[in-house]
Design a protein around this motif. Structure first.
Motif, PDB file in Angstrom:
ATOM      1  N   ASP A   1       0.733  -1.323   0.102  1.00  0.00           N
ATOM      2  CA  ASP A   1      -0.105   0.037   0.214  1.00  0.00           C
ATOM      3  C   ASP A   1       0.817   1.133   0.081  1.00  0.00           C
ATOM      4  O   ASP A   1       1.776   1.436   0.798  1.00  0.00           O
ATOM      5  N   ARG A   2       0.614   2.078  -0.909  1.00  0.00           N
ATOM      6  CA  ARG A   2       1.351   3.433  -1.240  1.00  0.00           C
ATOM      7  C   ARG A   2       1.411   4.152   0.273  1.00  0.00           C
ATOM      8  O   ARG A   2       2.398   4.885   0.572  1.00  0.00           O
ATOM      9  N   LYS A   3       0.184   3.964   0.901  1.00  0.00           N
ATOM     10  CA  LYS A   3       0.264   4.882   2.185  1.00  0.00           C
ATOM     11  C   LYS A   3       1.010   4.219   3.231  1.00  0.00           C
ATOM     12  O   LYS A   3       1.531   4.922   3.895  1.00  0.00           O
ATOM     13  N   VAL A   4       1.472   3.090   3.066  1.00  0.00           N
ATOM     14  CA  VAL A   4       2.409   2.254   4.319  1.00  0.00           C
ATOM     15  C   VAL A   4       3.739   2.888   3.787  1.00  0.00           C
ATOM     16  O   VAL A   4       4.344   3.309   4.690  1.00  0.00           O
ATOM     17  N   LEU A   5       4.060   2.902   2.279  1.00  0.00           N
ATOM     18  CA  LEU A   5       5.329   3.560   1.997  1.00  0.00           C
ATOM     19  C   LEU A   5       5.411   4.905   2.468  1.00  0.00           C
ATOM     20  O   LEU A   5       6.402   5.302   2.847  1.00  0.00           O
ATOM     21  N   ASN A   6       4.400   5.636   2.197  1.00  0.00           N
ATOM     22  CA  ASN A   6       4.516   7.019   2.738  1.00  0.00           C
ATOM     23  C   ASN A   6       4.576   7.160   4.015  1.00  0.00           C
ATOM     24  O   ASN A   6       5.332   8.023   4.490  1.00  0.00           O
ATOM     25  N   GLY A   7       4.013   6.359   4.982  1.00  0.00           N
ATOM     26  CA  GLY A   7       4.234   6.269   6.392  1.00  0.00           C
ATOM     27  C   GLY A   7       5.742   6.159   6.842  1.00  0.00           C
ATOM     28  O   GLY A   7       6.325   6.611   7.551  1.00  0.00           O
ATOM     29  N   VAL A   8       6.353   5.221   6.077  1.00  0.00           N
ATOM     30  CA  VAL A   8       7.655   4.813   6.243  1.00  0.00           C
ATOM     31  C   VAL A   8       8.549   5.881   5.910  1.00  0.00           C
ATOM     32  O   VAL A   8       9.665   6.239   6.811  1.00  0.00           O
TER      33      VAL A   8
ATOM     34  N   THR B   1       2.005  -9.933   8.974  1.00  0.00           N
ATOM     35  CA  THR B   1       2.525  -8.942   8.199  1.00  0.00           C
ATOM     36  C   THR B   1       2.242  -7.424   8.577  1.00  0.00           C
ATOM     37  O   THR B   1       2.717  -6.527   9.066  1.00  0.00           O
ATOM     38  N   CYS B   2       0.998  -7.552   8.642  1.00  0.00           N
ATOM     39  CA  CYS B   2       0.146  -6.040   8.906  1.00  0.00           C
ATOM     40  C   CYS B   2       0.353  -5.605  10.301  1.00  0.00           C
ATOM     41  O   CYS B   2       0.872  -4.575  10.462  1.00  0.00           O
ATOM     42  N   ASP B   3       0.606  -6.836  11.207  1.00  0.00           N
ATOM     43  CA  ASP B   3       0.835  -6.295  12.524  1.00  0.00           C
ATOM     44  C   ASP B   3       2.483  -5.658  12.700  1.00  0.00           C
ATOM     45  O   ASP B   3       2.647  -4.649  13.414  1.00  0.00           O
ATOM     46  N   ALA B   4       3.163  -6.500  11.954  1.00  0.00           N
ATOM     47  CA  ALA B   4       4.648  -5.958  11.895  1.00  0.00           C
ATOM     48  C   ALA B   4       4.678  -4.619  11.354  1.00  0.00           C
ATOM     49  O   ALA B   4       5.372  -3.681  11.972  1.00  0.00           O
TER      50      ALA B   4
ATOM     51  N   GLY C   1       0.373   5.981   7.729  1.00  0.00           N
ATOM     52  CA  GLY C   1       0.785   4.545   7.493  1.00  0.00           C
ATOM     53  C   GLY C   1      -0.182   3.835   8.274  1.00  0.00           C
ATOM     54  O   GLY C   1      -0.490   2.530   7.629  1.00  0.00           O
ATOM     55  N   MET C   2      -0.622   4.302   9.183  1.00  0.00           N
ATOM     56  CA  MET C   2      -1.861   3.294  10.081  1.00  0.00           C
ATOM     57  C   MET C   2      -3.029   3.088   9.134  1.00  0.00           C
ATOM     58  O   MET C   2      -3.691   2.149   8.901  1.00  0.00           O
ATOM     59  N   GLU C   3      -3.316   4.255   8.385  1.00  0.00           N
ATOM     60  CA  GLU C   3      -4.240   4.128   7.299  1.00  0.00           C
ATOM     61  C   GLU C   3      -4.154   3.026   6.475  1.00  0.00           C
ATOM     62  O   GLU C   3      -4.864   2.106   5.855  1.00  0.00           O
ATOM     63  N   GLY C   4      -2.745   3.061   5.833  1.00  0.00           N
ATOM     64  CA  GLY C   4      -2.556   1.887   4.764  1.00  0.00           C
ATOM     65  C   GLY C   4      -2.441   0.670   5.374  1.00  0.00           C
ATOM     66  O   GLY C   4      -2.954  -0.151   4.629  1.00  0.00           O
ATOM     67  N   VAL C   5      -2.011   0.469   6.714  1.00  0.00           N
ATOM     68  CA  VAL C   5      -2.242  -0.923   7.192  1.00  0.00           C
ATOM     69  C   VAL C   5      -3.600  -1.330   7.302  1.00  0.00           C
ATOM     70  O   VAL C   5      -3.942  -2.441   7.140  1.00  0.00           O
TER      71      VAL C   5
ATOM     72  N   ALA D   1       3.785   6.964  -9.750  1.00  0.00           N
ATOM     73  CA  ALA D   1       3.145   8.339 -10.495  1.00  0.00           C
ATOM     74  C   ALA D   1       1.907   8.321  -9.527  1.00  0.00           C
ATOM     75  O   ALA D   1       1.750   9.135  -8.870  1.00  0.00           O
ATOM     76  N   TYR D   2       0.675   7.579 -10.205  1.00  0.00           N
ATOM     77  CA  TYR D   2      -0.439   8.108  -9.540  1.00  0.00           C
ATOM     78  C   TYR D   2      -1.091   7.190  -8.599  1.00  0.00           C
ATOM     79  O   TYR D   2      -2.391   7.293  -8.254  1.00  0.00           O
ATOM     80  N   TYR D   3      -0.503   6.099  -8.142  1.00  0.00           N
ATOM     81  CA  TYR D   3      -0.992   5.360  -7.313  1.00  0.00           C
ATOM     82  C   TYR D   3      -1.255   5.998  -5.964  1.00  0.00           C
ATOM     83  O   TYR D   3      -0.570   6.626  -5.391  1.00  0.00           O
ATOM     84  N   THR D   4      -2.529   5.739  -5.237  1.00  0.00           N
ATOM     85  CA  THR D   4      -2.776   6.464  -4.102  1.00  0.00           C
ATOM     86  C   THR D   4      -2.927   5.567  -2.808  1.00  0.00           C
ATOM     87  O   THR D   4      -3.085   5.882  -1.795  1.00  0.00           O
ATOM     88  N   GLY D   5      -3.143   4.219  -3.010  1.00  0.00           N
ATOM     89  CA  GLY D   5      -3.408   3.235  -2.159  1.00  0.00           C
ATOM     90  C   GLY D   5      -2.758   1.746  -2.226  1.00  0.00           C
ATOM     91  O   GLY D   5      -1.411   2.100  -2.549  1.00  0.00           O
ATOM     92  N   PRO D   6      -3.670   1.023  -2.471  1.00  0.00           N
ATOM     93  CA  PRO D   6      -2.918  -0.424  -2.414  1.00  0.00           C
ATOM     94  C   PRO D   6      -2.513  -0.563  -3.817  1.00  0.00           C
ATOM     95  O   PRO D   6      -2.902   0.204  -4.852  1.00  0.00           O
ATOM     96  N   VAL D   7      -1.413  -1.249  -3.911  1.00  0.00           N
ATOM     97  CA  VAL D   7      -0.672  -1.715  -5.157  1.00  0.00           C
ATOM     98  C   VAL D   7      -0.416  -3.063  -5.056  1.00  0.00           C
ATOM     99  O   VAL D   7      -0.200  -3.765  -4.159  1.00  0.00           O
ATOM    100  N   PHE D   8      -0.451  -3.829  -6.409  1.00  0.00           N
ATOM    101  CA  PHE D   8      -0.282  -4.968  -6.506  1.00  0.00           C
ATOM    102  C   PHE D   8       0.257  -5.437  -7.703  1.00  0.00           C
ATOM    103  O   PHE D   8       0.084  -4.687  -8.803  1.00  0.00           O
ATOM    104  N   GLU D   9       0.960  -6.522  -7.779  1.00  0.00           N
ATOM    105  CA  GLU D   9       1.587  -7.100  -9.126  1.00  0.00           C
ATOM    106  C   GLU D   9       1.699  -8.639  -8.997  1.00  0.00           C
ATOM    107  O   GLU D   9       1.783  -9.252  -7.923  1.00  0.00           O
TER     108      GLU D   9
END
Length: 497
Positions: A173-180, A256-259, A270-274, A305-313
RNA sequence: GCCGGCGUAGCUCAGUUGGUUAGAGCGCCUGCCUGUGGAGCAGGAAGUCCUUGGUUCGAAUCCAAGCGUCGGUACCA
């Protein structure tokens, strides 16, 4: 003189990064696309087509000051002096479409497949014209839509014959990355440039390893070719945050979410992303998609670029040894994420959206490498030869009879003699050839030749060509009325199923 | 974008320390064989030796730049 004439001849040439795709590959790709489409439709996504050309500002590529579009796209001015460009993905056109059709029932779920164009250096498996196959849900911020993206990815890969365990869908999740990033900044302001640089370093983890990331975050890194890449220049404490983040490897998504939560504790974004990841986990479990298919992976960044939340591959996890003996891996074939701001550019109102895209060409290459794309290269298995041009009408009747019976049949339309016609039939992959001349006409028969058997038997001809010609072991006669049946019998010898 | 390999016939390539009319195999076309794919034999077509400039009496060959292509790295919406 002659030289002069030649220099006027047009040189046969093709644009860099563009390809001609021959029958086998087109057929294989079509087959793949239709299977993918089935999966998308199974989830209720409906097709959409948009033009290959769009206005440059719609694509989001323009320099406000320079009267020139940004690099990376094929662009030109139209007759009204407007900048126009070939689309470089299918998401920007989707945003435009949604903005122009505000009465769509929401969430709007569509799929789209087609070529996109980018001006970049062609590389192995990288071209300037390539196919993407997208599906998106627009108009919902529910994490259920994101979870569904992951499920569709899984189902798609399995529908194409990729075994469970040979692929994995990785979510972050990009929000987690932003939190980091915020934690790295530790109260200070972190410039966008530095943030970007950090994310890029994280993205390189599987290439350079954890030590490599450490170097990239710090002073810089020299790779084995001696090339030096300058680093972000972070302090040890800051680097430690990133390394701790990247080292998170728990057995379950929940753990993983806990960690992750522990790491970004107290940082709102970051909390929002989790929390989003937890919702996705729950939805996945509800759908029966466990860790053997979808994992939460903190190392996933996905574009910037434009991702705002969850990302997946979606990643293929198996290696393939190519014809040169080099081990290759295909890696990411599916990518996507949430982009809640893209439609806003047009409407001024936020419109949530999430979706994913297949790199069709790369996935096709992977499928071909593991032999999951058998196609019959001969479109038509039967050739009606024209021994006696005066009997053409009869040949046409025979061809039509076979076609009516569902057998793809080619009537030889060239001018060559019968010998060349057999060679043509053989070279173009035909299975069976039909011959009728004066002799057959008299006796009310047709001659049928099993070309594949002929190839086999011809290995043993030796020098006695005359005998071969007289006996024609791969050939037989049948009553004219039994033509269709006889052809069907020959084809049945080779039918795969 | 940067670094490196490679550009000679449709394809794969050879081409001596720079030397006259640039070769081979495969493929293609024609004939032996106008009712039969392979093999064989005989013949044939097909080249801007990537381009431009330079060195030289002379360049496919040496030098430089460019273009193309392949690969590594960067970027990847």
């Amino acid at each position: 003189m002659a030289k002069n004439v030649k220099s006027k001849r047009t040189k046969a040439r093709r644009l860099k990064g563009f390809r001609d795709i021959s029958a086998d590959d087109v057929l294989a790709r079509d087959m793949m696309i239709s299977r993918i489409r089935e999966v998308y439709e199974r989830y209720g996504f409906a097709p959409l087509e948009t033009p290959a050309l769009e206005y440059v500002d719609v694509l989001g590529k323009f320099l406000p000051e320079a009267d020139q579009p940004d690099g990376g796209i094929f662009a030109f001015r139209d007759e009204d002096e407007e900048w126009v460009a070939l689309r470089y993905d299918l998401t920007a056109p989707l945003s435009r479409f949604v903005a122009m059709n505000r009465d769509l029932p929401m969430p709007y779920r569509r799929y789209q497949v087609g070529p996109v164009y980018r001006v970049e250096k062609p590389g192995p498996g990288r071209f300037r014209e390539f196919f993407q196959f997208d599906f998106d849900s627009v108009g919902t911020s529910s994490m259920l839509a994101d979870a569904e993206c992951c499920m569709v990815m899984c189902d798609t890969l399995e529908a194409l014959g990729i075994l469970r365990g040979d692929y994995v869908v990785r979510v972050n999740d990009r929000k987690v990355l932003n939190g980091v990033l915020e934690k790295v900044a530790d109260g200070e302001a972190l410039s966008d440039r530095v943030g970007l640089h950090i994310l890029r370093s994280i993205d390189k983890l599987d290439r350079v390893g954890i030590e490599g990331v450490e170097q990239l975050l710090g002073p810089g890194r020299k790779d084995e070719s001696g090339d030096f890449m300058s680093g972000v220049g972070l302090g040890a404490k800051q680097i430690d945050v990133v390394i701790r983040y990247l080292s998170i490897q728990e057995k379950t998504r929940a753990a993983t979410c806990d960690a992750l939560q522990q790491l970004v504790e107290g940082i709102a974004v970051g909390m929002e992303g989790v929390a989003e990841l937890r919702e996705i986990d729950e939805a996945l479990r509800g759908g029966g998609y466990d860790e053997d298919r979808v994992v939460i992976d903190p190392t996933v960044v996905r574009g910037l670029a434009y991702y705002t939340g969850p990302v997946f591959e979606g990643v293929l996890t198996f290696d393939v040894v190519d014809e040169k003996g080099v081990t290759r891996q295909f890696g990411s074939v599916f990518g996507g994420g949430r982009y809640d701001n893209l439609v806003q550019r047009f409407t001024g109102q936020q419109m949530a959206a999430t979706g994913a895209s297949i790199g069709v060409d790369r996935l096709l290459a992977a499928l071909q490498a593991i032999g999951k794309t058998q196609v019959d290269s001969a479109i038509a298995p039967a050739l009606v030869t024209r021994l006696d041009k005066n009997l053409t009408a009869e040949y046409q009747r025979m061809a039509q009879e076979l076609r009516s019976a569902g057998i793809n049949t080619e009537l030889y339309v060239g001018k060559q003699g019968i010998g060349k016609q057999f060679k043509y039939a053989s070279d173009s992959g035909k299975t069976v050839a039909i011959v009728m001349g004066e002799d057959e006409l008299q006796s009310g028969e047709v001659s049928i030749k099993d070309l594949r058997l002929g190839v086999e038997l011809s290995q043993e001809i030796g020098s006695d060509r005359k005998k071969w010609l007289e006996e024609q072991p791969a050939q037989f006669s049948t009553p004219r009325s039994g033509l269709v049946k006889s052809i069907q019998e020959v084809l049945a010898r080779y039918s795969a199923i």
